[in-house]
Design an enzyme around this catalytic site. Structure first.
Site, PDB file in Angstrom:
ATOM      1  N   TYR A 139     -10.763 -12.450  -3.322  1.00 12.14           N
ATOM      2  CA  TYR A 139      -9.851 -13.339  -3.593  1.00 12.14           C
ATOM      3  C   TYR A 139      -8.568 -13.210  -2.666  1.00 12.14           C
ATOM      4  O   TYR A 139      -7.992 -11.981  -2.895  1.00 12.14           O
ATOM      5  CB  TYR A 139      -9.591 -13.560  -4.940  1.00 12.14           C
ATOM      6  CG  TYR A 139      -8.650 -14.509  -5.231  1.00 12.14           C
ATOM      7  CD1 TYR A 139      -8.775 -15.924  -5.320  1.00 12.14           C
ATOM      8  CD2 TYR A 139      -7.059 -14.333  -5.658  1.00 12.14           C
ATOM      9  CE1 TYR A 139      -7.882 -16.867  -5.600  1.00 12.14           C
ATOM     10  CE2 TYR A 139      -6.052 -15.121  -5.794  1.00 12.14           C
ATOM     11  CZ  TYR A 139      -6.562 -16.622  -5.608  1.00 12.14           C
ATOM     12  OH  TYR A 139      -5.487 -17.701  -6.047  1.00 12.14           O
ATOM     13  N   ASP A 231      -6.000  -6.746   2.636  1.00 10.98           N
ATOM     14  CA  ASP A 231      -5.376  -7.494   1.699  1.00 10.98           C
ATOM     15  C   ASP A 231      -5.022  -6.534   0.508  1.00 10.98           C
ATOM     16  O   ASP A 231      -5.799  -6.358  -0.461  1.00 10.98           O
ATOM     17  CB  ASP A 231      -6.165  -8.869   0.998  1.00 10.98           C
ATOM     18  CG  ASP A 231      -5.173  -9.515   0.032  1.00 10.98           C
ATOM     19  OD1 ASP A 231      -4.338  -8.889  -0.419  1.00 10.98           O
ATOM     20  OD2 ASP A 231      -5.847 -10.503  -0.380  1.00 10.98           O
ATOM     21  N   LYS A 259       2.491  -8.131  -5.718  1.00  3.49           N
ATOM     22  CA  LYS A 259       2.549  -7.428  -6.867  1.00  3.49           C
ATOM     23  C   LYS A 259       3.368  -6.395  -7.217  1.00  3.49           C
ATOM     24  O   LYS A 259       4.672  -6.728  -7.461  1.00  3.49           O
ATOM     25  CB  LYS A 259       0.872  -7.476  -7.364  1.00  3.49           C
ATOM     26  CG  LYS A 259       0.365  -8.674  -7.563  1.00  3.49           C
ATOM     27  CD  LYS A 259      -1.142  -8.554  -8.240  1.00  3.49           C
ATOM     28  CE  LYS A 259      -1.925  -9.662  -8.153  1.00  3.49           C
ATOM     29  NZ  LYS A 259      -1.374 -10.737  -8.767  1.00  3.49           N
TER      30      LYS A 259
END
Length: 423
Positions: A139, A231, A259
């Site tokens: 994702y 990523d 994050k």
């Protein structure tokens, strides 16, 4: 009816689907958070939960970390948004480059979605090629080039992509199987601008790379003249100050962070080789922009978070690794002692349990796990004061602020919940 139920009824009348991100919903309704501190969160009815969600990995240091709160408070007194360069932006970029040597130049953005979207556009603009290759179940944010066969909420709700996504974009996205280098080789041709990968699949549960897989990905991408994008929205600063690339010894051409970078405030970054990053406007032809990029409040939080991670250093990461290994082992023992088929995957301070009698190494094996049983586990844990992401395809996280009492409570809750599943 408790207060969360009433708040959810109210939200359904004002907020689309009642939540502002699909992964926050679970049946019959999600509890509404009132406050958080350290390794815990309290709901609107005053119930305390050991928080193993940690804002989906963002709260590496825990909620309301003193250094982050102090830095944000100081900045709030000076202003919230200028839309002009600040010295803090440069300082943060320097700190990131120190910890991630592959990120020779850095561009700050607001979210992991923005970072991956910009990274893909940058790769296409720099190479002059139209296609990307991603891995089944990885994702990379809710944008058209990344939603094809994605993980996280896309997998949770059984979607292959999203209604409204451009088919033209999907046709430029090829999909390989994670942990299968041969499938990547088969997906490559001279039109591929970049290979993008979560070095540890953190949005399909937790699926670590097989030995040598990431090195093979780098070799194959470069043999075809394509850029390699890591990523690290989840793994950045989570698996160590140098993220997954530091842990696995593979240097990508472009990296995205998010994050844990911001200590709980919205900020993300992309960075990479100097020649690649100089393709970004205004010096280059690839346009990327945002009003809130590098906003001083988030930058202050990120600087404090990165400095605190450096201060705590390897000891924090080693302790989190030990504690997560112990909890994961306890979870596995609790399931095994009750005859429940399962596998527990872990990478550093992140883990996930799958109700499957086979190893989980890619999207297909993750999808084969018993998701209904996992949903029941998550509900039983909530009843026992432990909150984990309600989707099978997310990860559970430990943070620096979790106490021994928190972890003991989590261990007991998993044991009791496994007993409930076995009945």
């Amino acid at each position: 009816m408790d207060r969360s139920a009433r708040l959810y009824e109210r939200a359904r009348r004002a907020v689309a689907s009642g939540v502002n991100s699909p992964v926050r919903h679970y049946d019959p309704y999600p509890f509404f958070a009132e406050r958080a501190s350290g390794g815990a969160v309290w709901d609107a009815d005053g119930r305390r939960y050991v928080d193993l969600c940690g804002a989906y990995g963002a709260m590496l240091l825990g909620h309301r970390n003193a250094a982050v709160v102090s830095a944000v408070s100081r900045q709030l007194r000076r202003g919230t948004l200028y839309c002009m360069p600040t010295a803090g932006e440069t300082e943060l970029a320097e700190l990131i480059s120190r910890d991630y040597p592959s990120m020779r130049r850095v561009r700050l953005v607001n979210t992991g979605l923005e970072a991956t979207m910009a990274a893909i556009r940058l790769a296409r603009g720099h190479t002059g090629r139209p296609k990307i290759v991603k891995f089944d179940g990885c994702y990379h944010g809710a944008h058209d080039y990344a939603l094809v066969r994605a993980g996280s909420g896309v997998a949770h709700y059984g979607l292959a992509d999203s209604a409204g996504s451009l088919r033209a974009a999907a046709r430029q996205t090829r999909v390989a199987r994670y942990n299968d280098a041969a499938s990547l080789e088969a997906a490559m041709d001279d039109g591929v601008a970049a290979v993008i990968v979560e070095p540890v699949m953190a949005n399909m549960g937790v699926i670590p790379p097989r030995r040598g897989f990431l090195r093979s990905v780098a070799r194959i991408a470069r043999s075809h003249g394509a850029l390699l994008i890591f990523d690290e929205t989840v793994t950045g600063y989570r698996l160590g100050r140098g993220g997954a690339q530091g842990a696995y010894g593979v240097r990508p051409d472009i990296t995205t962070l998010g994050k844990a970078l911001g200590g709980g405030l919205p900020i993300a970054a992309l960075g990479g080789r100097r020649d690649v990053m100089e393709s970004l406007a205004p010096m280059g032809p690839v346009y990327e922009a945002s009003t809130f990029a590098g906003n001083p409040v988030s930058v202050a939080a990120a600087i404090a978070s990165v400095r605190e991670a450096a201060r705590l250093g390897a000891r924090m990461y080693a302790r989190l690794d030990r504690e997560c290994a112990a909890l994961a082992s306890s979870v596995s023992d609790a399931a095994a002692s009750r005859g429940i088929a399962h596998t527990v995957n872990r990478a550093g301070s992140m883990f996930q349990v799958f109700f499957s009698d086979a190893p989980v190494t890619d999207r297909d094996s993750a999808m084969a796990a018993d998701r209904a049983r996992f949903a029941r586990l998550a509900a039983l844990l909530r009843e026992r004061g432990v909150f984990v992401p309600p989707s099978q395809f997310e990860a559970s996280f430990l943070c620096h602020a979790h106490t021994r009492a928190d972890l003991a409570r989590a261990e007991r809750a998993y044991g009791d919940a496994m007993g409930g599943l076995a009945r």
